[in-house]
Design an enzyme around this catalytic site. Structure first.
Site, PDB file in Angstrom:
ATOM      1  N   HIS A 179      48.046  32.879  45.677  1.00  0.00           N
ATOM      2  CA  HIS A 179      46.948  32.758  46.647  1.00  0.00           C
ATOM      3  C   HIS A 179      47.113  31.462  47.446  1.00  0.00           C
ATOM      4  O   HIS A 179      47.551  30.448  46.896  1.00  0.00           O
ATOM      5  CB  HIS A 179      45.598  32.765  45.919  1.00  0.00           C
ATOM      6  CG  HIS A 179      44.458  32.899  46.880  1.00  0.00           C
ATOM      7  ND1 HIS A 179      43.966  31.829  47.578  1.00  0.00           N
ATOM      8  CD2 HIS A 179      43.765  33.987  47.297  1.00  0.00           C
ATOM      9  CE1 HIS A 179      42.990  32.254  48.381  1.00  0.00           C
ATOM     10  NE2 HIS A 179      42.855  33.560  48.224  1.00  0.00           N
ATOM     11  N   GLU A 216      47.418  37.553  53.700  1.00  0.00           N
ATOM     12  CA  GLU A 216      46.222  36.746  53.944  1.00  0.00           C
ATOM     13  C   GLU A 216      46.573  35.566  54.843  1.00  0.00           C
ATOM     14  O   GLU A 216      47.005  34.516  54.347  1.00  0.00           O
ATOM     15  CB  GLU A 216      45.671  36.214  52.617  1.00  0.00           C
ATOM     16  CG  GLU A 216      45.295  37.293  51.643  1.00  0.00           C
ATOM     17  CD  GLU A 216      44.221  36.821  50.683  1.00  0.00           C
ATOM     18  OE1 GLU A 216      43.127  37.378  50.718  1.00  0.00           O
ATOM     19  OE2 GLU A 216      44.477  35.866  49.925  1.00  0.00           O
TER      20      GLU A 216
HETATM   21  P1  PGA Z   1      37.614  35.242  52.361  1.00  0.00           P
HETATM   22  O1  PGA Z   1      38.739  35.013  51.248  1.00  0.00           O
HETATM   23  O2  PGA Z   1      37.283  36.719  52.320  1.00  0.00           O
HETATM   24  O3  PGA Z   1      36.478  34.378  51.960  1.00  0.00           O
HETATM   25  O4  PGA Z   1      38.208  34.853  53.670  1.00  0.00           O
HETATM   26  C1  PGA Z   1      39.768  35.948  51.068  1.00  0.00           C
HETATM   27  C2  PGA Z   1      40.705  35.496  49.990  1.00  0.00           C
HETATM   28  O5  PGA Z   1      40.965  34.288  49.904  1.00  0.00           O
HETATM   29  O6  PGA Z   1      41.206  36.319  49.198  1.00  0.00           O
END
Ligand code: PGA
Length: 257
Positions: free
Chosen positions: A95, A169
């Protein structure tokens, strides 16, 4: 057809009482939904309680990280053996908060991946570029570099690739309220699918789910999910309310009808 994979990443949010209240509200809300795989990643000390709370619901339990070895002197790390014992299905690795706030390198992510696979845990590998990298048009280079960890993770023979997922992401979209446009998401997702076809194999690439994450909300979940290569969502802030996350799951399912 890939089953949509929608996972809530609670991060360092929701205490024990809040999580219990969440489960009583959330579980019945999505009970009737079919053709979707839903996961919850609570804070580690609550994994056991959440496991009990979702028993029989079909909801998957997910952990936010996984240690590099079965056991040993690794303060604050989570043993993959224990995770397996607690009934965890998915582990989120790489992540961007781990990479950028805690300095996790590709090598560390790869070691975690190897340990998770060995215990039969299913991995969601997060990849994504920073704003500077996007501005410098380095998005695909960065994502390809992060995917390189898949090179020697030691896939078991005859591995079922539907048990692995990539989460794209973009770092600039996480927790910022700014979401990638469906077209921006699709462009990177298509690239990832191509990379997987070339570097693992084409049939694996068809099975691997590619999630989008970064400010997913009830009102953009459907349009993101309607993109050809968007197979799921990894949701942070908007997953913290049972109603909102249930709506995201419903909208994702609807978009596939
Ligand atoms: P967010 O986070 O939906 O708050 O942008 C997504 C994530 O970090 O998996």
């Amino acid at each position: 057809m890939r089953t949509p994979l929608i996972v809530a990443n609670f991060k360092m949010n929701l205490g024990a009482a809040e999580t219990a209240a969440y489960l009583s509200a959330f579980v019945p809300k999505i009970a009737a939904l079919k053709n979707v795989e839903v996961g919850l990643a609570p804070q580690a000390p609550l994994l056991s309680a959440v496991g009990k709370g979702i028993e029989g619901s079909g909801i998957r339990l997910a952990a936010q990280n996984c240690g590099v070895d079965r056991s040993g002197a690794y303060t604050a790390e989570l043993s993959p053996v224990l995770l397996k014992e607690l009934g965890i299905t998915w582990v989120i690795l790489g992540h961007s908060e781990r990479r950028h706030v805690y300095g996790e390198s590709d090598t560390l992510v790869q070691n975690r991946f190897r340990a998770a696979l060995k215990e039969g845990l299913q991995v969601i590998l997060c990849v994504g570029e920073t704003l500077e990298e996007r501005k410098a048009q380095r998005t695909l280079v960065v994502v390809a570099r992060q995917l390189e960890v898949l090179g020697s993770v030691g896939w078991p023979s005859a591995f079922d690739y539907s048990k692995f997922a990539v989460a794209y992401e973009p770092v600039w979209a996480i927790g910022t309220g700014e979401t990638a446009t469906p077209e921006q998401a699709q462009e990177v997702h298509r690239f990832i699918r191509g990379w997987l076809a070339e570097n693992i194999n084409p049939s694996a690439a068809e099975l691997i789910r590619i999630q989008y994450g970064g400010s997913v909300k009830p009102d953009n979940a459907g349009v993101l999910m309607s993109q050809k290569d968007v197979d799921g969502l990894l949701v942070g802030s908007a997953s913290l309310k049972a109603d909102g996350f249930a709506e995201i799951v419903r909208n994702a399912v609807e978009s596939r009808r």
